[in-house]
Scaffold this motif. Structure first.
Motif, PDB file in Angstrom:
ATOM      1  N   ALA A  24     -11.421  12.979 -73.630  1.00 23.84           N
ATOM      2  CA  ALA A  24     -12.605  12.336 -74.197  1.00 23.84           C
ATOM      3  C   ALA A  24     -12.276  11.713 -75.549  1.00 23.84           C
ATOM      4  O   ALA A  24     -11.301  12.085 -76.210  1.00 23.84           O
TER       5      ALA A  24
ATOM      6  N   PHE B 185     -13.658  10.360 -79.479  1.00 20.60           N
ATOM      7  CA  PHE B 185     -14.634  10.532 -80.548  1.00 20.60           C
ATOM      8  C   PHE B 185     -14.354   9.540 -81.667  1.00 20.60           C
ATOM      9  O   PHE B 185     -13.199   9.187 -81.927  1.00 20.60           O
TER      10      PHE B 185
ATOM     11  N   ARG C 126     -19.383  11.084 -79.856  1.00 22.50           N
ATOM     12  CA  ARG C 126     -18.566  10.804 -78.682  1.00 22.50           C
ATOM     13  C   ARG C 126     -18.814   9.370 -78.237  1.00 22.50           C
ATOM     14  O   ARG C 126     -19.958   8.901 -78.229  1.00 22.50           O
TER      15      ARG C 126
END
Length: 205
Positions: free
Chosen positions: A31, A33, A103
């Protein structure tokens, strides 16, 4: 397409380790950020932010309290950055700094990459360079002599299976945390071997 796997080629220094409260037992690996330093005019670099990909875990240290040195202890939400990334948003000698984070969708060059390792009928696949949500929640693999076989998560974005898939072209079906699924056929040719990395089509970012 065959690639030589090199983590620095994919992520460089734009990586981050997360504390236990954020790490989700590794599911969040991949992921992205956006981080910015806040609330400290002396050490923050105003008007700057960085985008990082989750690749590491910051383990808790229960020898210290969460508010007295145990930065990665629950319930702290802590980000550990390489020096090169930290210095883009704050002065390095400041040490731990308050940040704002959010995010975001990942933007990646090229396709999703599959690094195959293992031995015999045990296969492990590291999935990296994933755009869009960035983190994968389900993986299936298919050989030319099998149907679709679900893989289990080992750690982070390492997925494994016990099945004899040797001497077969490999196809993959991956689902990201936002529910989008991509199916890529014949990602690895019949002649694949352990230690190789292959590339497939990519999620939209």
């Amino acid at each position: 397409m065959l690639f030589k796997y090199d983590r620095d080629t994919f992520y460089g220094m734009s990586t981050v380790g997360l504390s236990e409260s954020l790490f989700e037992r590794g599911q969040i690996c991949g992921a992205c950020f956006e981080l910015r330093c806040v609330n400290d005019l002396r050490w923050c670099i105003p008007g700057t932010s960085i985008i990082v990909t989750v690749t590491n875990f910051c383990a808790p240290n229960y020898g210290f309290p969460a508010d007295g040195g145990g930065h990665c202890n629950p319930p702290n939400k802590h980000f550990v950055l390489p020096i090169e990334a930290f210095e883009k948003i704050a002065i390095w000698k400041a040490g731990n700094m308050p940040i704002q984070y959010r995010r975001i969708k990942c933007r990646k060059e090229g396709g999703i990459r599959y690094t195959i390792s293992g031995s015999g009928i045990f296969m492990s696949v590291l999935i990296s360079n994933v755009a869009g949500a960035g983190d994968i929640v389900a993986v299936k693999v298919k050989g030319s002599r099998t149907g679709w076989l679900p893989m289990g998560r080992n750690w982070g974005q390492n997925w494994h299976i016990n099945a004899d898939l040797r001497n077969q072209p490999l196809s993959f079906e991956v689902t990201s945390s936002d529910g989008v699924t991509i199916t890529s056929y014949n990602v690895a040719p019949k002649s694949w071997s352990y230690g190789q990395t292959f590339e497939s089509k990519q999620f939209e970012s």
